[in-house]
Design an enzyme around this catalytic site. Structure first.
Site, PDB file in Angstrom:
ATOM      1  N   ASP A 199       0.835  -1.198   0.000  1.00  0.00           N
ATOM      2  CA  ASP A 199       0.000   0.000   0.000  1.00  0.00           C
ATOM      3  C   ASP A 199       0.873   1.253   0.000  1.00  0.00           C
ATOM      4  OD1 ASP A 199      -2.251   1.586   0.104  1.00  0.00           O
ATOM      5  OD2 ASP A 199      -2.549   1.345   2.265  1.00  0.00           O
ATOM      6  N   CYS A 232      -7.736  -1.668  -5.769  1.00  0.00           N
ATOM      7  CA  CYS A 232      -6.822  -1.943  -4.669  1.00  0.00           C
ATOM      8  C   CYS A 232      -7.653  -1.790  -3.403  1.00  0.00           C
ATOM      9  CB  CYS A 232      -5.591  -1.042  -4.718  1.00  0.00           C
ATOM     10  SG  CYS A 232      -5.902   0.697  -5.094  1.00  0.00           S
ATOM     11  N   SER A 233      -7.324  -0.834  -2.542  1.00  0.00           N
ATOM     12  CA  SER A 233      -8.167  -0.570  -1.388  1.00  0.00           C
ATOM     13  C   SER A 233      -9.058   0.638  -1.658  1.00  0.00           C
ATOM     14  CB  SER A 233      -7.327  -0.340  -0.130  1.00  0.00           C
ATOM     15  OG  SER A 233      -8.148  -0.136   0.997  1.00  0.00           O
ATOM     16  N   ALA A 234      -8.435   1.794  -1.916  1.00  0.00           N
ATOM     17  CA  ALA A 234      -9.205   2.988  -2.250  1.00  0.00           C
ATOM     18  C   ALA A 234      -9.572   3.033  -3.732  1.00  0.00           C
ATOM     19  CB  ALA A 234      -8.420   4.245  -1.882  1.00  0.00           C
ATOM     20  N   GLY A 235      -8.838   2.296  -4.543  1.00  0.00           N
ATOM     21  CA  GLY A 235      -9.097   2.317  -5.984  1.00  0.00           C
ATOM     22  C   GLY A 235      -8.491   3.506  -6.678  1.00  0.00           C
ATOM     23  N   ARG A 238      -2.513   2.270  -6.490  1.00  0.00           N
ATOM     24  CA  ARG A 238      -2.083   1.106  -7.252  1.00  0.00           C
ATOM     25  C   ARG A 238      -2.969   0.919  -8.487  1.00  0.00           C
ATOM     26  NH1 ARG A 238      -1.633  -2.676  -1.878  1.00  0.00           N
ATOM     27  NH2 ARG A 238      -3.284  -1.241  -1.206  1.00  0.00           N
TER      28      ARG A 238
END
Length: 299
Positions: A199, A232-235, A238
């Site tokens: 991250d 990814c997590s937040a988009g 990555r």
């Protein structure tokens, strides 16, 4: 910096002048992006806010991070009254590829995620985060845990894990085949999960990313018109980095060079479509480094 072509830029990456120019471009775009999003969020759910849909009622609780929300004009809209999902249609001027950039699903938005996959006729999902990173939840496990296990996602939609195995020759990428069914119709969707991209950081090698792109375009979802879901997590970090690289791979497979700075122009376009895309300067620099690798290691 007065370099005329993209190849000249990547060949001069180690120079102080190039590094300073890239830093300046990245910082200027990031500053403008922060101001735009801050203003949009201050306007809340008003008609003037380009993120107003994300702030209304139930929608607010469907955002993993309160400062990473889609713009109204290009957000993915689900069918029906509950049409909100934190996801954005993405295109780049240098590429014909279609993408959907989205956050890692929350436990209470997994059904929405799979509805989006179904309605947008998605065949490939690229997952660039792990469910837990540094003891923090980054993404719900939105697929069944065991082969042949089926999960009911509501509204007549089910998902069943058909197969799970490492990508051949690339142990850091897990390939999951998922059967998605709605009212008797079944489609096979492939998730490619890259497990070693930290991250806010960068991977140690470009090879797994390139392998994922090759697998998608040669076997899973070859048509550029069919959107590839990337999260990814937040988009944003990555996710945005991968989108630039996949689009660049398509472009440079057909063209020897680019008149100007390919990455800077793609980055500027991404930031107009979704906030914080390519979230750190290290990720921005990775775009140049990985494209340079691809230019020198073409199939």
């Amino acid at each position: 910096m007065t370099l005329a072509s993209f190849r000249q830029i990547v060949e001069s990456l180690a120079s102080y002048e190039t590094q300073q120019a890239l830093t300046k471009t990245y910082q200027a775009a990031s500053s403008a992006d922060r101001e735009r999003m801050a203003q949009a969020l201050e306007q809340g759910g008003t008609a003037q806010s380009d993120v107003g849909d994300s702030q209304r009622g139930r929608n607010y609780d469907l955002n993993r991070y309160c400062n990473v929300v889609p713009f109204n004009h290009n957000r993915v809209r689900l069918t029906g009254k509950r049409d909100y999902i934190n996801a954005t249609h993405i295109t780049l001027p240098q590429s014909s590829n279609a993408y959907i950039a989205t956050q890692g699903p929350l436990k209470h938005s997994m059904g929405d995620f799979w509805r989006m996959v179904w309605e947008q006729q998605v065949l490939a999902i690229v997952m660039l985060a792990n469910p837990v990173e540094k003891l923090q939840n980054k993404c719900a496990v939105y697929w069944p845990a065991k082969a042949n296990e089926t999960l009911d996602m509501g509204e007549g939609l089910t998902v069943c894990l058909a197969d799970e195995r490492p990508l051949e020759g690339c142990l850091s990428v897990i390939v999951r085949k998922v059967r998605v069914a709605v009212k008797g119709e079944v489609r096979l969707v492939t998730q490619l999960h890259y497990t070693e991209w930290p991250d806010h950081g960068v991977p140690q090698s470009p090879v797994p990313m390139v392998r994922i792109m090759k697998e998608i375009r040669s076997r899973v979802s070859p048509s550029p018109q069919v959107p590839v879901v990337v999260h990814c997590s937040a988009g944003v970090g990555r996710t945005g980095t991968f989108i630039i690289l996949d689009a660049a791979r398509q472009y440079f497979a057909q063209n020897q060079d680019y008149a100007g700075d390919y990455v800077a122009e793609a980055f500027a376009s991404l930031r107009q479509q979704r906030t914080l895309m390519v979230q750190t300067f290290e990720q921005y620099l990775l775009c140049y480094q990985t494209i340079n690798y691809m230019l020198n290691n073409q199939d």
